[in-house]
Write an enzyme that holds these catalytic residues in place. Sequence first.
Site, PDB file in Angstrom:
ATOM      1  N   ILE A   1      43.135  46.095  32.422  1.00  0.00           N
ATOM      2  CA  ILE A   1      43.422  47.498  32.148  1.00  0.00           C
ATOM      3  C   ILE A   1      44.397  48.003  33.197  1.00  0.00           C
ATOM      4  CG2 ILE A   1      42.442  49.820  31.945  1.00  0.00           C
ATOM      5  CD1 ILE A   1      39.798  48.463  31.065  1.00  0.00           C
TER       6      ILE A   1
ATOM      7  N   ASP B   1      46.719  52.049  38.778  1.00  0.00           N
ATOM      8  CA  ASP B   1      47.715  52.844  39.478  1.00  0.00           C
ATOM      9  C   ASP B   1      48.871  52.007  40.008  1.00  0.00           C
ATOM     10  OD1 ASP B   1      46.239  55.176  39.062  1.00  0.00           O
ATOM     11  OD2 ASP B   1      45.089  54.881  40.907  1.00  0.00           O
ATOM     12  N   THR B   2      48.690  50.701  40.059  1.00  0.00           N
ATOM     13  CA  THR B   2      49.750  49.818  40.555  1.00  0.00           C
ATOM     14  C   THR B   2      50.212  48.908  39.416  1.00  0.00           C
ATOM     15  OG1 THR B   2      48.221  48.060  41.202  1.00  0.00           O
ATOM     16  CG2 THR B   2      48.637  49.808  42.828  1.00  0.00           C
TER      17      THR B   2
ATOM     18  N   VAL C   1      40.006  40.820  30.045  1.00  0.00           N
ATOM     19  CA  VAL C   1      40.479  42.200  29.901  1.00  0.00           C
ATOM     20  C   VAL C   1      41.243  42.585  31.157  1.00  0.00           C
ATOM     21  CG1 VAL C   1      39.795  44.622  29.667  1.00  0.00           C
ATOM     22  CG2 VAL C   1      38.504  42.856  28.471  1.00  0.00           C
TER      23      VAL C   1
ATOM     24  N   PHE D   1      44.884  32.916  23.361  1.00  0.00           N
ATOM     25  CA  PHE D   1      45.062  34.047  24.270  1.00  0.00           C
ATOM     26  C   PHE D   1      44.220  35.220  23.792  1.00  0.00           C
ATOM     27  CE2 PHE D   1      47.571  37.716  25.846  1.00  0.00           C
ATOM     28  CZ  PHE D   1      47.773  37.351  27.159  1.00  0.00           C
TER      29      PHE D   1
ATOM     30  N   HIS E   1      49.647  45.751  39.197  1.00  0.00           N
ATOM     31  CA  HIS E   1      48.877  44.502  39.210  1.00  0.00           C
ATOM     32  C   HIS E   1      48.706  43.932  37.806  1.00  0.00           C
ATOM     33  CE1 HIS E   1      45.402  46.671  37.671  1.00  0.00           C
ATOM     34  NE2 HIS E   1      44.792  45.514  37.537  1.00  0.00           N
TER      35      HIS E   1
ATOM     36  N   TRP F   1      34.989  39.947  34.960  1.00  0.00           N
ATOM     37  CA  TRP F   1      35.468  41.303  35.232  1.00  0.00           C
ATOM     38  C   TRP F   1      35.483  42.062  33.908  1.00  0.00           C
ATOM     39  CZ3 TRP F   1      35.894  43.422  39.847  1.00  0.00           C
ATOM     40  CH2 TRP F   1      36.586  44.613  39.983  1.00  0.00           C
TER      41      TRP F   1
END
Length: 158
Positions: free
Chosen positions: A91, A94-95, A89, A122, A97, A31
């Site tokens: 980012i 809007d929630t 990554v 990490f 998550h 992703w």
Amino acid sequence: MATSLKNLSEYSQDKFTDISDKTFGIVVAEWHDDITSVLCQGAIDTLLKHGAQKENIFVNTVPGSFELTLGAQFLAMQEEIDAVICIGVVIKGDTKHDDYINHAVANGLTIVSLKFNKPVSFGLVTTNNLEQALDRAGGKHGNKGVEAAAAAIGMLSF
């Protein structure tokens, strides 16, 4: 430490041990692969710079950052792997998550490291927007992949 106060590509190598005989597993989230590929290359370049052998660096991919934990465990359970470097990554959207994923990955990687008594670094970029992520993937704040590899070498030198 806030990234804005430190370049991720700058680190102390004063206490680094010889890693020419060490084997590294890198697990990379697919992703945001335009960013994770740059982070991964930064990690590989750092390992090679400090003496790791190319044939002793194994790169594996997982679908997203949430899966880094299990990918790290698969690598850490292999006796020949001396350290695991995790690259991903997340980012903010809007929630919330991102909070759940970041927390799960941080805790999961800590558990894997303790369970297998191996460094699991990490290399997860956690930002509010795409620009901040790019800044940490070779941009104005350096490369988080470099930092993750340096952390793994540092822990092998502990």
